[in-house]
Design an enzyme around this catalytic site. Structure first.
Site, PDB file in Angstrom:
ATOM      1  N   CYS A  95       0.905  -1.198  -0.088  1.00  0.00           N
ATOM      2  CA  CYS A  95       0.085  -0.055   0.010  1.00  0.00           C
ATOM      3  C   CYS A  95       0.759   1.310   0.139  1.00  0.00           C
ATOM      4  O   CYS A  95       0.695   2.181  -0.851  1.00  0.00           O
ATOM      5  CB  CYS A  95      -1.047  -0.017   1.186  1.00  0.00           C
ATOM      6  SG  CYS A  95      -2.314  -1.391   1.241  1.00  0.00           S
ATOM      7  N   ARG A 122      -0.301   4.278  -2.429  1.00  0.00           N
ATOM      8  CA  ARG A 122      -1.335   4.071  -3.423  1.00  0.00           C
ATOM      9  C   ARG A 122      -2.619   3.776  -3.026  1.00  0.00           C
ATOM     10  O   ARG A 122      -3.583   4.084  -3.569  1.00  0.00           O
ATOM     11  CB  ARG A 122      -0.914   2.924  -4.487  1.00  0.00           C
ATOM     12  CG  ARG A 122      -1.087   1.735  -3.583  1.00  0.00           C
ATOM     13  CD  ARG A 122      -0.978  -0.001  -4.623  1.00  0.00           C
ATOM     14  NE  ARG A 122      -1.021  -0.731  -3.697  1.00  0.00           N
ATOM     15  CZ  ARG A 122      -2.281  -1.395  -3.421  1.00  0.00           C
ATOM     16  NH1 ARG A 122      -3.515  -1.075  -3.621  1.00  0.00           N
ATOM     17  NH2 ARG A 122      -2.078  -2.398  -2.486  1.00  0.00           N
TER      18      ARG A 122
END
Length: 264
Positions: free
Chosen positions: A146, A166
């Site tokens: 992530c 992200r």
């Protein structure tokens, strides 16, 4: 940390309701940035208490290049349990990519060691980057990264870090990520003879899960307190030699924890 509460409020007020991989549903915005000056205190939430032990041990685990949760379990950290297989393995996740990125010629690249070398030899470089997003191996990871890319910047003797994330679980994950990368910046600053600068947190899909709305609204009723001070053992000059005992957080006063379910 008013900055974080502003993010919560912004997403609740302006986010778009969307379906997601977990089937839970989210409210999200695309593109958001927060800045934290590390000279103003350690950026850990005071409107709900965080488990600092988990944050520190997870970061040390990343830096070891480890991808099995045994070390975390030994130290009372359970945040990766839901994704590990029966042997405790997670596949080539963060630690593997940071410390042992596989090259086409069979070599393995230690991105963290390379970063430290560049900070010593060429601190003005625009290539002070570490990536955990390896498209060739994403499908082998229990959970694709992530927080997937971070870059350092040196100016006036201060080391700053910008993280691109992200996918940002604002209520549960982002507070951990802020504290973790702020601490990493402080650690790297110490071993490279620099002072901590800013931590800049850039979010892609910044979302609040639908079963976290009530908890987020509760947190927004609370008033941020003065940030605590993180003390790091000044005798440690090797990034990979840090231990849990080398960190002490003074003056951490926080409201009670707010429990919320994890979306797996």
């Amino acid at each position: 940390m008013r900055t974080y509460l502003d993010l919560l409020q912004h997403v609740l007020d302006h986010g778009v309701d969307r379906d997601d991989r977990t089937g839970t549903g989210t409210r999200s915005v695309f593109g958001y940035q927060m800045r934290f000056d590390l000279e103003e205190g350690f950026p850990v939430l005071t409107t709900k208490k965080l488990h600092l032990r988990s944050i520190i041990h997870e970061l040390l685990w990343f830096l070891k290049g480890d991808t099995n949760i045994a070390y975390l379990k030994e130290n009372g950290v359970t945040i990766w349990d839901e994704w590990a297989d029966e042997n405790g393995d997670l596949g080539p996740v963060y630690g593997y990519q940071w410390r042992s990125w596989p090259a086409p010629d069979g070599r393995h690249i230690d991105q963290i060691a390379n970063l430290l070398k560049m900070l010593h030899t060429n601190p003005q470089s625009r290539r002070l980057i570490v990536s955990a997003w390896n498209p060739a191996l994403v499908d082998e990871m229990a959970l694709p990264p992530c927080h997937c890319l971070f870059q350092f910047y040196v100016a006036n003797g201060r080391l700053s870090c910008q993280l691109y994330q992200r996918s940002a679980d604002i209520f549960l994950g982002v507070p951990f990520n802020i504290a973790s990368y702020a601490l990493l910046t402080m650690m790297i600053a110490q071993v490279t003879g620099l002072k901590p600068g800013e931590f800049i947190h850039t979010l892609g899909d910044a979302h609040i899960y639908s079963n976290h709305f009530e908890q987020a609204r509760l947190q927004l009723t609370r008033t941020p307190k003065k940030l605590p001070v993180m003390h790091i053992n000044p005798d440690v000059k090797d990034l990979f030699a840090f231990r849990f005992e080398d960190f002490r957080l003074d003056g951490y006063e926080a409201d009670p924890t707010i429990k919320a379910p994890i979306a797996v």
